[in-house]
Design a protein around this motif. Structure first.
Motif, short mmCIF file in Angstrom:
data_model
loop_
_atom_site.label_atom_id
_atom_site.label_comp_id
_atom_site.label_asym_id
_atom_site.label_seq_id
_atom_site.Cartn_x
_atom_site.Cartn_y
_atom_site.Cartn_z
N LEU A 1 -21.90 -11.18 -14.32
CA LEU A 1 -20.98 -10.50 -13.41
C LEU A 1 -19.61 -10.32 -14.07
CD1 LEU A 1 -21.89 -12.20 -10.01
CD2 LEU A 1 -22.60 -9.97 -10.85
N ALA A 2 -19.15 -11.36 -14.76
CA ALA A 2 -17.83 -11.29 -15.40
C ALA A 2 -17.83 -10.27 -16.52
CB ALA A 2 -17.44 -12.66 -15.93
N GLU A 3 -18.97 -10.16 -17.22
CA GLU A 3 -19.06 -9.17 -18.29
C GLU A 3 -18.96 -7.75 -17.70
OE1 GLU A 3 -22.40 -9.90 -20.88
OE2 GLU A 3 -22.02 -8.01 -21.93
N ALA A 4 -19.65 -7.56 -16.58
CA ALA A 4 -19.58 -6.26 -15.90
C ALA A 4 -18.14 -5.96 -15.50
CB ALA A 4 -20.49 -6.27 -14.67
N LEU A 5 -17.45 -7.00 -15.03
CA LEU A 5 -16.05 -6.81 -14.64
C LEU A 5 -15.19 -6.40 -15.84
CD1 LEU A 5 -15.29 -9.75 -12.18
CD2 LEU A 5 -15.49 -7.33 -11.66
N SER A 6 -15.49 -6.98 -17.03
CA SER A 6 -14.67 -6.66 -18.20
C SER A 6 -14.87 -5.19 -18.59
CB SER A 6 -14.98 -7.62 -19.35
OG SER A 6 -16.01 -7.11 -20.15
N ILE B 1 -10.03 -10.84 -11.31
CA ILE B 1 -11.15 -11.47 -10.58
C ILE B 1 -12.02 -12.26 -11.56
CG2 ILE B 1 -13.24 -11.05 -9.21
CD1 ILE B 1 -11.78 -8.45 -8.25
N GLY B 2 -12.31 -11.57 -12.69
CA GLY B 2 -13.13 -12.24 -13.71
C GLY B 2 -12.42 -13.44 -14.29
N ILE B 3 -11.11 -13.28 -14.57
CA ILE B 3 -10.33 -14.37 -15.19
C ILE B 3 -10.35 -15.59 -14.28
CG2 ILE B 3 -8.00 -15.07 -15.90
CD1 ILE B 3 -7.50 -12.02 -16.54
N ASN B 4 -10.12 -15.37 -12.99
CA ASN B 4 -10.07 -16.50 -12.05
C ASN B 4 -11.43 -17.17 -11.88
OD1 ASN B 4 -7.39 -16.11 -11.60
ND2 ASN B 4 -7.71 -14.73 -9.86
N SER B 5 -12.48 -16.35 -11.83
CA SER B 5 -13.79 -16.95 -11.58
C SER B 5 -14.30 -17.75 -12.77
CB SER B 5 -14.81 -15.89 -11.19
OG SER B 5 -14.94 -14.99 -12.26
N LEU B 6 -13.81 -17.41 -13.98
CA LEU B 6 -14.30 -18.14 -15.16
C LEU B 6 -13.40 -19.32 -15.52
CD1 LEU B 6 -15.33 -15.20 -17.52
CD2 LEU B 6 -16.77 -16.51 -16.00
N LEU C 1 -14.41 -22.86 -17.16
CA LEU C 1 -15.79 -22.87 -17.68
C LEU C 1 -15.74 -22.57 -19.18
CD1 LEU C 1 -17.46 -20.83 -14.80
CD2 LEU C 1 -17.48 -23.30 -15.10
N GLU C 2 -15.81 -23.62 -19.98
CA GLU C 2 -15.58 -23.46 -21.41
C GLU C 2 -16.54 -22.50 -22.09
OE1 GLU C 2 -15.15 -26.87 -23.84
OE2 GLU C 2 -13.52 -27.65 -22.61
N GLU C 3 -17.80 -22.50 -21.58
CA GLU C 3 -18.80 -21.65 -22.26
C GLU C 3 -18.44 -20.17 -22.16
OE1 GLU C 3 -19.31 -23.43 -19.47
OE2 GLU C 3 -21.10 -22.78 -18.37
N PHE C 4 -17.56 -19.82 -21.19
CA PHE C 4 -17.19 -18.41 -21.04
C PHE C 4 -15.77 -18.12 -21.58
CE2 PHE C 4 -20.22 -18.96 -17.41
CZ PHE C 4 -21.24 -18.21 -17.99
N ILE D 1 -8.54 -11.31 -20.12
CA ILE D 1 -7.08 -11.52 -20.11
C ILE D 1 -6.41 -10.42 -20.94
CG2 ILE D 1 -5.24 -13.06 -20.88
CD1 ILE D 1 -7.11 -15.41 -20.16
N ARG D 2 -7.06 -10.09 -22.08
CA ARG D 2 -6.48 -9.07 -22.95
C ARG D 2 -6.44 -7.71 -22.23
NH1 ARG D 2 -8.75 -7.97 -28.87
NH2 ARG D 2 -10.66 -7.73 -27.70
N ILE D 3 -7.54 -7.38 -21.53
CA ILE D 3 -7.56 -6.11 -20.81
C ILE D 3 -6.44 -6.10 -19.77
CG2 ILE D 3 -8.91 -4.56 -19.36
CD1 ILE D 3 -11.44 -5.87 -20.62
N ALA D 4 -6.31 -7.22 -19.05
CA ALA D 4 -5.25 -7.31 -18.04
C ALA D 4 -3.90 -7.10 -18.70
CB ALA D 4 -5.30 -8.66 -17.35
N GLY D 5 -3.73 -7.64 -19.93
CA GLY D 5 -2.47 -7.50 -20.67
C GLY D 5 -2.20 -6.05 -21.03
N VAL D 6 -3.26 -5.39 -21.55
CA VAL D 6 -3.10 -3.99 -21.96
C VAL D 6 -2.74 -3.14 -20.74
CG1 VAL D 6 -4.32 -1.98 -22.85
CG2 VAL D 6 -4.62 -4.19 -23.94
N SER D 7 -3.45 -3.35 -19.63
CA SER D 7 -3.19 -2.56 -18.42
C SER D 7 -1.81 -2.86 -17.86
CB SER D 7 -4.26 -2.83 -17.37
OG SER D 7 -5.49 -2.32 -17.83
N SER D 8 -1.38 -4.12 -17.90
CA SER D 8 -0.03 -4.47 -17.42
C SER D 8 1.01 -3.76 -18.26
CB SER D 8 0.22 -5.97 -17.52
OG SER D 8 -0.77 -6.66 -16.85
N GLY D 9 0.75 -3.70 -19.59
CA GLY D 9 1.67 -3.01 -20.50
C GLY D 9 1.76 -1.54 -20.13
N ALA D 10 0.62 -0.95 -19.81
CA ALA D 10 0.60 0.46 -19.46
C ALA D 10 1.39 0.70 -18.17
CB ALA D 10 -0.83 0.94 -19.30
#
Ligand code: ADP
Length: 674
Positions: free
Chosen positions: A81-86, A107-112, A115-118, A126-135
């Motif tokens: 699900l988190a991958e789909a969100l990314s 949503i993905g950041i908070n749900s993971l 959980l170290e494996e993710f 987080i990076r996508i959120a950063g890029v979009s925030s920059g935009a």
């Protein structure tokens, strides 16, 4: 002027062109109504890969496939699900829907969280959120996202991602006008040997803009050259670089070169069909002609730029063009026009801000409901996974408890078994000892009985012959009887002493045999010789009774205790004489059976009643008087049985009243005397 930011490379790589294959496959799988877990997983994998490949080329499709993954949310893991969100969040970025992109990534950041494996997936989000925030212009927030992602990538040792995020950080520093820091980052990236190809292309482009901003025009020129050597002709960054060449040339007052560069930049955009991007080189040309004092051409270029901006309703570009028109008017001292354009420019700038705010509010509202739903889904999924984990740990616990109980039970059973078997052993030992004690006490009782009986026999049977002898000696002393009379009495007394001596002999042997350590001493001897000796000894009694005694001639060697066999023969032959009458016959015969000799003493005497046969060998001292009223003790046959058995033989009797008796006993034969 931040126009160069339009060319800055963002981290997404274009991969996987849009094709209809995905749609076809989806249609087939839907038609077949795939149900099994394995196939469902395949279907989800397909959705994920379609969503990933459509991110840049067809963001709507990418979002569609990401949402499809959520349709089967119950079946899919948190990671899926988190991958789909990314993918969805990246697609939203490319659609220009930055606010929703941030929300989706969040949503993905908070749900993971936690959980170290993710970790990697979470850092990507987080990076996508950063890029979009920059935009969205939230550069500080954007920087915070990137720094967090950077520390995660470093912690998992993902160097490619570290480099990529450094690029993002560098770009954000530029946006924050922190050119020194930006320069440091890109120089650091540039110094690395192995670097992603896309990043490698982006570095000189970004360095060129940084050096330009820092006023280091030579270095900016060098980086431009380097970038142009590596970039393809068709790359849209080439047009941006020519725009920069123009800007540098204006700064250095090389106006012809600047004009050429701006023109070339416009041509490239033209070829690419990118009209809106032409606004900036057009403004560049306008500035250039203003410098040349060619107001009319300068005005034309600015007006051309404004027309394009109007056509595309692009407020920032409109603001740039209007600002240029204001500057020209001001330069020409046309103050009222200049004021008009300035007011327009200000209004556009304000509206630019308002537009941003409104856009944000609208996006926020739309994204809110959406994110609520998605967060709910993620929460449910997380709960489900937690529950599943709890179930697994409960099962594991039950298993452990079961195992422990099993081990304890096994231990207990083993302990009880050992205890009981030891108890059993002890009980067995005790009962054995008990038996032994009982047996011993029985033996003691028997031997006590025997002893008592023997004493009474001795008291009775020894007294008779002794008093006869004493009487005779007294008569002789007193010379009461004549020599003839004494001679007459002698055989009678001798007879008495003969049986007394047999009795004493028996007693002696018996008492010896009862002693500890009494041993059988077998030897080879001639049995016929022994029988012959017995005959000589008992000759007087035979004659007196008028009984015949027959025995075999020759030799018959046996291997046994001679004294014991002597006693056996003495008793059996004496008994035969005792229970015979005149004219009867006693015959001793010998035969062989399987290496054993069988000795038979047969008489034609009175015989033994069948009922008393079991008593005669027992320890009950059964006795009857002989044919001449001879007394007995009941000891003889008991001894015979014991001695024969001690010499590995057996003894038995066959008898019929009035017909006679036959006593048989077996005896080991000497091997070389058959
Ligand atoms: P004893 O001769 O001193 O009585 P034994 O043990 O030798 O003791 O014999 C036990 C009894 O067995 C005898 O008293 C007698 O009743 C019976 N018996 C033994 N031998 C003979 C025999 N040859 N014929 C008949 N009775 C016999």
């Amino acid at each position: 002027m931040r126009s160069f930011l339009l060319f800055i490379f963002v981290f997404f790589c274009i991969s996987g062109a849009a094709n209809s294959y995905g749609h076809t496959l989806e249609a087939i799988t839907d038609t077949l109504g795939i149900r099994t877990v394995a196939e469902r997983t395949e279907k989800v994998k397909m959705y994920l890969s379609l969503s990933e490949s459509y991110r840049y080329t067809n963001p709507d499709s990418s979002i569609h496939y990401a949402d499809k993954v959520f349709e089967d949310k119950d079946e899919n893991s948190l990671g899926t699900l988190a991958e789909a969100l990314s993918h969805k969040s990246a697609a939203l970025f490319y659609k220009g829907n930055y606010q929703q992109s941030v929300k989706t990534a969040e949503i993905g950041i908070n749900s993971l969280y936690g959980l170290e494996e993710f970790n990697k997936l979470r850092a990507d989000l987080i990076r996508i959120a950063g890029v979009s925030s920059g935009a969205l212009g939230s550069y500080e927030l954007s920087l915070r996202y990137f720094l967090e992602a950077q520390s995660i990538y470093e912690s998992i040792g993902d160097q490619d991602s570290v480099n990529s995020i450094l690029n993002n950080i560098g770009v954000t520093r530029l946006q924050l006008d922190d050119f020194d820091e930006a320069l440091k980052i890109f120089l650091e990236l540039d110094a690395q040997d192995e670097i992603d190809n896309n990043l490698e292309l982006a570095i000189p482009v970004n360095l060129a803009f940084i050096y330009f901003e820092l006023g280091e025009l030579d270095k900016a020129g060098q980086e431009i050259e380097r970038a142009l050597n590596t970039l393809d002709e068709g790359d849209n960054r080439v047009a941006g670089l020519y725009f920069l060449i123009g800007q540098i040339a204006i700064e250095e007052a090389r106006l012809d070169e600047a004009e050429q560069a701006f023109q070339y930049s416009i041509d490239i955009y033209e070829r690419q069909g990118n009209t809106i991007e032409q606004v900036q080189p057009l403004i560049g040309l306008s500035r250039l002609y203003l410098k040349r004092n060619d107001i009319s051409i300068s005005w034309d270029y600015a007006q051309q730029a404004l027309d394009i901006a109007d056509k595309y309703n692009a407020t920032p570009e409109k603001a740039l063009a209007v600002e240029m028109l204001y500057l020209i008017s001001k330069d020409r001292n046309q103050f009222s026009r200049a004021l008009r354009y300035f007011e327009l420019y200000k209004a556009l700038s304000d509206s630019l801000q308002n537009d941003k705010v409104n856009e944000e509010v609208g996006r926020l509202t739309a994204a809110y409901e959406f994110s609520q739903k998605e967060q709910e889904l993620m929460r449910k999924q997380a709960d489900k996974e937690l529950e599943a984990q709890a179930k697994i740990s409960r099962q594991r616990m039950t298993l452990i408890i079961f195992f422990v109980v099993l081990v304890l039970a096994a231990g207990l059973i083993f302990f009880l078994y050992r205890n009981s078997s030891e108890k059993k052993k002890i009980n067995e030992l005790l009962s054995k000892k008990n038996d032994e004690i009982n047996e011993n006490s029985e033996k003691l009782k028997q031997s006590n009985d025997i002893k008592n009986r023997l004493f009474s026999i001795l008291a009775h049977d020894l007294r008779g012959p002794l008093s006869s002898l004493q009487g005779m000696i007294s008569l002789m002393e007193m010379n009461v009887n004549s020599k003839d009379e004494i001679e007459k009495l002698m055989p009678e007394v001798g007879e008495q002493f003969n049986s007394t001596s047999t009795l004493l002999n028996n007693l002696l042997q018996w008492s010896q045999s009862q002693m500890e350590g009494y041993r059988v001493l077998p030897e080879d001897f001639d049995l016929i010789e022994l029988i012959s000796q017995k005959k000589t000894l008992l000759n007087h009694s035979l004659k007196k009774k008028g009984v015949d005694f027959i025995y075999p001639e020759g030799e018959y060697f046996v291997y046994a205790d001679r004294n014991m066999i002597d006693l056996v023969l003495q008793n059996l032959i004496s008994n035969a004489i005792k229970y015979c009458q005149e004219g009867d016959k006693i015959e001793v015969s010998l035969s062989d059976n399987n290496g054993h000799g069988i000795v038979q003493i047969e008489d034609t005497g009175v015989g033994i009643p069948a009922g008393t046969i079991p008593l005669i060998f027992s320890e009950q001292f059964y006795t009857t008087d002989g044919t001449n009223s001879e007394k007995g003790t009941g000891l003889g046959l008991m001894l015979c049985k014991e001695f024969v058995e001690r010499n590995n033989g057996t003894i038995r009797v066959e008898s019929e009243v009035g017909e006679g008796s036959s006593f048989y006993f077996t005896i080991p034969r000497t091997a070389d005397h058959p």
